[in-house]
Structures are given as C-alpha cells and as structure tokens.
Write an enzyme that holds these catalytic residues in place. Structure first.
Site, mmCIF file in Angstrom:
data_model
loop_
_atom_site.group_PDB
_atom_site.id
_atom_site.type_symbol
_atom_site.label_atom_id
_atom_site.label_comp_id
_atom_site.label_asym_id
_atom_site.label_seq_id
_atom_site.Cartn_x
_atom_site.Cartn_y
_atom_site.Cartn_z
ATOM 1 N N HIS A 318 0.869 -1.037 -0.004
ATOM 2 C CA HIS A 318 -0.096 -0.081 -0.029
ATOM 3 C C HIS A 318 0.862 1.330 -0.034
ATOM 4 O O HIS A 318 1.892 1.235 0.681
ATOM 5 C CB HIS A 318 -0.952 -0.084 1.205
ATOM 6 C CG HIS A 318 -2.015 0.877 1.207
ATOM 7 N ND1 HIS A 318 -2.092 2.266 1.288
ATOM 8 C CD2 HIS A 318 -3.229 0.596 0.731
ATOM 9 C CE1 HIS A 318 -3.091 2.950 0.892
ATOM 10 N NE2 HIS A 318 -4.242 1.812 0.712
ATOM 11 N N ASP A 376 -8.339 -5.262 -0.114
ATOM 12 C CA ASP A 376 -8.430 -6.148 -1.311
ATOM 13 C C ASP A 376 -8.088 -7.552 -1.031
ATOM 14 O O ASP A 376 -8.764 -8.507 -1.605
ATOM 15 C CB ASP A 376 -7.758 -5.586 -2.412
ATOM 16 C CG ASP A 376 -8.443 -4.326 -2.727
ATOM 17 O OD1 ASP A 376 -7.496 -3.503 -3.051
ATOM 18 O OD2 ASP A 376 -9.529 -4.357 -3.075
#
Ligand code: SDX
Length: 442
Positions: A318, A376
């Site tokens: 991320h 996700d």
C-alpha cells in the site's frame, strides 16, 4: 515575513528555509499543522518566488488539499473517519450512519438518521429509460465499463441537480448517487446473466436491498440472510472512504473544473478500475486461482520479489500503510464469519489465502519493504462465497466508495478559495526547432 495563512484561514505555525545553492538565495516557506499527521510546507508561491516547480510524480510527499474527513496513519495502521476508528465503525455502526458521518461530520441523531435513510431509500429507483442503456452493451461487457457509461450519463436525466453552486442541488445529487449506485450495479449484473432487472424495495435497508436486487428473481421470494446482509453492510463501511487515494483525487480534480457530480463520480469509477487500485480485489481471486495450490506458492512469491518480473502479490502492499491495513483485519474476520455461515470453512481458496498471508509476512522481502495485506486481500474471497462473480468485485468497491468520493467532492466545492487543479511538469521533450515540409524530411 508577514503572517501567512491558507485561503481557509489556517495560520502558519512556523517556516522552513529553502536555499537555492545555485544562487545562494534563501526562501522562507510557511508550514501549517493539522489536528493530526505530518505538518505541510506551503509551496503555493514557490514558482512565483523561485521560478522552480516541485517534482513528485506519484504524489508520495504531496498534500493536495486540506480535509477533515478521513485520517490515515500508515506507520501505525490507523484509519479514522471524522475521528472514529474504522474498527469501531465496522463493529458498531452501519453504512447509512457512516454515509451521514462522512457527509456531515457527525454521527446522525435519531431523526437525522431516519430522515437520511428515508431519503436514500426513496432515491434508489432510476429513470425507467436508463434501462435502455444496458441493451446497448454486449451481455459480456465488463460491469465496470457499464458503470462508467451509465453513471456518466446520469446527468442527462438528473440535470435538475447539476448546479454545483446550489447547496440543495448538491445534496440531491449526493443522495441520488449514493442511492442509485447499488441499483445500477445490480442492473449491470442482471443484464450480464440475462435475468430481469429487480426493482429496489423501500422496506429493505441499503445492504439487504442491494442483495435483493442482485440475487432475487421474479419467480420466487428471495430470503435475505441477515448474516450476509450484515457482512455486506460492513464491507460497504470498510470501502467507504480512504483519504486522497487515486480515484478520490481523480474526483477532486474533475470537480475542480466545475464538472457536474455525476461526471466526477464516473471519472472516479474509471480510476478505481485499475488493478493497482480498486481492481485488486478481482486480481487477488484470479491470482489465487492461477496459483492453484500451495505447491506453486513459492514460485509466485519468487516472482513477486523479482524486480524484472511484473507480477506483484495482489492484495499486498500500500502506498500509505507500512503496517497492517486495519480494514484487512476486519475483512479477515468477516471472511471467516461468512464462510462459516455458508458452511465453507474449508474453502480451499481461503485456506490458500491464509497460508499465502502467513508465508509472505514471514518473508524477508515483504518484511523489509513493509508489505502487508490490504483491504483487497480477503474481500474477493468473501464476495465470491456470497455468489458475486469476480467481475462484480470492483463494482461493489465503487458502490461503497461513492459516498467517500461525494463527501470529498463536497468538501472541495465548499472550500474557501477553491480553484481549478492544474499541475505543472518537468519538461524533457525537444527544444524549439523549425517545421520541415514533408518533401524535405528525407
Ligand atoms: C487500494 O491509496 C489507497 O488508499 C488505495 C485503497 C483505497 O481504499 O482507496 O487503499 C485501495 O488500492 C489498495 C491497494 C490495492 N492494490 C494491490 O493490492 C495491488 C498490489 N499492490 C501494489 O501494486 C502496490 O503495493 C501498490 C500499488 C498498492 C502501492 O504501490 P506504491 O506505493 O507505488 O509502492 P511501490 O510500487 O513503490 O512499492 C515499493 C516497493 C517496490 O519495490 P522496489 O522498487 O522498492 O524494489 O515494494 C514493492 C515494489 O516492487 N511492492 C511489491 C508489492 N507492492 C509493492 N512487491 C510485490 N508485491 C506487491 N504487492
């Protein structure tokens, strides 16, 4: 230096000095401090004073706006909406409350909550002619392509809520978008499977209504599973907003020109579709299917660590989180709840995902680069178990993120001194040269 303030009136706390070593010139730049997170250096006058631009192509060190909606601390794995930790909202709140919180800054009181939920419920139908759009698509069209097209066309039907300078019209457009996204998403799915569209029902809450529109058929009553409806509501909460991510920044930039909110949300949907962003949930399931079984895991991890191999471990890493994405933790718990409810505790894909997570988190490369599961990684496994095709995963992300996009768009429109966004560049092209007629080009 006179007291520097932002257009919104924030007073500079102190300054930093920039020294141009080429000329020895010193520049004092104001520094502002928010209520949490890093201080910011205001470079708004830098070009005017120095003749230089800053350079930050991925915006890793750039604050594009001031915002009071969502706070992320990537090092600590903290995510808060209007000061409320995501873990508490996921545990104790519901998506309608979170929508109200993001839009208005406070959790709704009793009547505020019922009035807001009522307004969303009674905006959930779409103009009947919108059904004609779907018939122009091939049945195998990716539902994200349909979402981009149909949502972008909404301004052709709801032009009475496109004057962004009118607060009432902004509110109506906001409620229309939040309310109609699930309806359009479910229509995209029904069209792809050749089933009739199912109208929204005013006696169901947001998540249950969406499941009903997705999975009900006219031939029999559809029974809402409360565990799945609660899981759907929580998945919406976890995806609702996330500071200045790529799709939100797209919505803000589109909105900065004065474009109508329907067009801005369509731009956000387009940006979210990318596999590096909202498309990752679909990519995680495809990756797990491609790996197939645990014996092939080591080879995929090797590829993920190979800079010359474009393969990335989807659902990991991320830009901001260098710790666990707090949403991933809640998503993992929800995953176990849903699969247990459906009697799929031994679902091979879940077992492989958990093994992959364990192996990756113990791997030196992932530890050193601070790559953790993100929102996700588990969401696709839940959605697949609930009966959603993988092509619908990012659509669900867009349904949930619409409130975040709208809240951020609204905040930008209402920001004092709001101006069109217009970044500059480091030019690396040809310097001036004269035109050569085609017969002289050799
Ligand atoms: C979302 O911004 C948001 O908030 C987004 C989001 C939201 O709610 O809006 O949180 C939703 O988009 C979550 C992210 C979903 N995407 C994925 O899961 C795709 C896989 N992840 C990577 O593509 C990547 O981690 C990104 C795109 C998410 C972040 O990329 P960055 O910040 O540009 O990081 P990077 O590519 O510079 O990575 C730093 C290093 C690189 O290695 P070096 O060049 O330093 O040698 O880490 C490596 C990368 O190669 N790396 C990975 C990796 N992610 C980063 N290596 C293997 N697998 C990965 N997943």
């Amino acid at each position: 230096m006179s007291q520097q303030t932002t257009a919104a009136g924030d007073a500079a706390k102190d300054t930093v000095t920039l020294i141009d070593n080429a000329t020895g010139t010193r520049y004092e730049l104001p520094v502002y401090e928010g209520t949490a997170g890093p201080r910011v250096v205001d470079i708004g006058k830098l070009y005017g004073e120095t003749g230089m631009f800053t350079y930050d192509p991925g915006y890793s060190s750039t604050g594009s706006c001031r915002s009071a909606i969502t706070y992320i601390d990537g090092e600590e794995g903290i995510l808060m909406h209007r000061g409320y930790p995501i873990e508490q909202l996921a545990e104790s709140s519901d998506f309608m409350e979170v929508c109200y919180l993001l839009l208005h800054g406070e959790l709704p009181k009793g009547k505020e909550k019922t009035d807001f939920s009522h307004s969303i419920t009674y905006h959930s139908m779409v103009h009947e002619q919108i059904t004609n759009f779907f018939r122009g698509f091939r049945r195998d069209a990716h539902p994200m392509a349909i979402m981009c097209g149909v949502v972008g066309a909404l301004s052709a039907f709801y032009h009475d809520s496109t004057d962004i300078r009118d607060e009432h019209q902004r509110t109506v457009a906001s409620h229309r978008l939040i309310a109609k996204m699930p309806t359009i998403a479910a229509m995209a799915y029904k069209y792809s499977v050749g089933q009739p569209f199912i109208y929204p029902r005013n006696d169901l809450d947001y998540a249950a209504n969406f499941l009903h529109q997705m999975f009900a058929v006219p031939c029999e009553e559809y029974k809402i599973n409360p565990v799945l409806a609660r899981a759907m509501d929580r998945i919406f909460i976890l995806h609702a907003d996330h500071e200045q991510n790529a799709s939100t920044s797209t919505v803000r930039l589109a909105g900065s020109s004065g474009a109508n909110p329907f067009a801005c949300i369509a731009a956000g949907i387009a940006s979210l579709w990318g596999p590096a962003h909202g498309g990752a949930n679909e990519a995680v399931v495809k990756m797990l299917e491609e790996i197939g079984d645990e014996s092939r895991m080591a080879d995929y991890l090797r590829r993920a660590k190979d800079r010359d191999d474009p393969f990335r471990l989807m659902g990991f890493g991320h830009r901001v989180y260098k710790n666990y994405d707090p949403r991933a933790m809640v998503m993992r718990e929800t995953c176990h709840e849903v699969l247990a409810e459906l009697g799929l505790e031994n679902e091979p894909m879940l077992k492989m995902a958990m093994k992959l997570e364990k192996v990756a988190l113990e791997d030196e490369y992932f530890i050193e680069k601070k790559l953790y599961p993100n929102v996700d990684f588990y969401s696709g496994i839940i959605l697949r178990a609930m009966g959603f095709p993988t092509s619908m995963f990012t659509v669900l992300f867009a349904v949930a993120r619409t409130v975040g996009w709208i809240a951020q768009w609204k905040e930008m429109i209402e920001e004092p001194g709001q101006r069109i966004g217009r970044p500059r560049q480091l030019y690396t092209g040809a310097t001036q040269r004269d035109y050569v007629p085609v017969e002289q080009r050799g």
